[in-house]
Design an enzyme around this catalytic site. Structure first.
Site, mmCIF file in Angstrom:
data_model
loop_
_atom_site.group_PDB
_atom_site.id
_atom_site.type_symbol
_atom_site.label_atom_id
_atom_site.label_comp_id
_atom_site.label_asym_id
_atom_site.label_seq_id
_atom_site.Cartn_x
_atom_site.Cartn_y
_atom_site.Cartn_z
ATOM 1 C CG ASN A 14 2.685 40.578 35.968
ATOM 2 O OD1 ASN A 14 2.359 39.538 35.435
ATOM 3 N ND2 ASN A 14 3.693 41.316 35.550
ATOM 4 C CG HIS A 109 13.347 37.297 36.842
ATOM 5 N ND1 HIS A 109 13.889 38.482 37.283
ATOM 6 C CD2 HIS A 109 14.204 36.809 35.907
ATOM 7 C CE1 HIS A 109 15.026 38.704 36.650
ATOM 8 N NE2 HIS A 109 15.239 37.711 35.807
ATOM 9 C CG ASP A 145 15.881 37.534 40.190
ATOM 10 O OD1 ASP A 145 16.579 38.366 39.586
ATOM 11 O OD2 ASP A 145 14.804 37.817 40.749
#
Ligand code: GRF
Length: 196
Positions: A14, A109, A145
């Site tokens: 990423n 996530h 999260d």
């Protein structure tokens, strides 16, 4: 031009997509890639792209999160980023640290939050019999999260999928979603990105 620091723990796929996208008319540039593991494969990839790198190993701190985060903070302040991107960074950050970067720290996530906070998201989606799964980029708050959503990408769950099949399909969407969200966020736009 905004300055972006990226925190990683592993291979950094990423991170790589974020760095590769921050060129041309992008409103930001990478100023540091920082890992909590000196052997994180992503550090070599970042250095190869000419991005400054650093490692602060959390293990010598033996669970003393405040001390580890103080070292992290000091190294970040040297780079003076405007935005922090967590990209496969696997250390849970404490509220004091997170609050210091309020509104300026993003995370990716691998689930359609608020479903499946925490770990093993692909296996949990399969166990639940979900027909759709995906990933989320959100602002980081002290609630794990749980911060405001800035983007989501959806993928189908196919019969016979294993957690690895799903992880690979979701990761491909992560590599498209995170750069799209960062480009918008760095321009001051918090309108959520939806994919496909
Ligand atoms: C990604 O699936 C990300 O969502 C999760 O950890 C994985 C890291 O992948 N938090 P990489 O290090 O970016 O390749």
């Amino acid at each position: 031009m905004k300055r972006v620091a990226i925190l990683i723990s592993g291979g950094g796929s990423n991170m790589l997509r974020l760095v590769e996208d921050m060129t041309g008319d992008h409103p930001a540039r990478p100023c540091l890639v920082l890992a909590n593991d000196p052997d994180a494969g992503g550090l070599v990839k970042a250095a190869a792209l000419g991005v400054p790198t650093a490692a602060i190993d959390h293990r010598p701190y033996k669970g003393d999160r405040a001390a580890f985060e103080a070292a992290l903070q000091a190294r970040l302040e040297e780079a003076a980023p405007d935005i922090l991107c967590l990209a496969g960074f696997m250390r849970v950050l404490t509220a004091p640290f997170v609050n210091g970067w309020k509104g300026r720290m993003l995370n990716i996530h691998p689930s359609l939050l608020p479903k499946y906070r925490g770990l093993h998201t692909h296996a949990r989606a399969l166990e639940a019999g979900d027909t759709e799964h995906g990933c989320t980029v959100h602002e980081v708050t002290a609630e794990l999260d749980g911060g405001p959503i800035l983007g989501q990408a959806r993928v189908p769950v196919n019969s016979g999928d294993t957690p690895d099949d799903l992880a690979a399909r979701v990761l491909q969407m992560e590599h498209r979603l995170y750069p799209a969200v960062l480009r918008r966020f760095a321009a001051g736009d918090r309108t959520p990105v939806q994919m496909p």
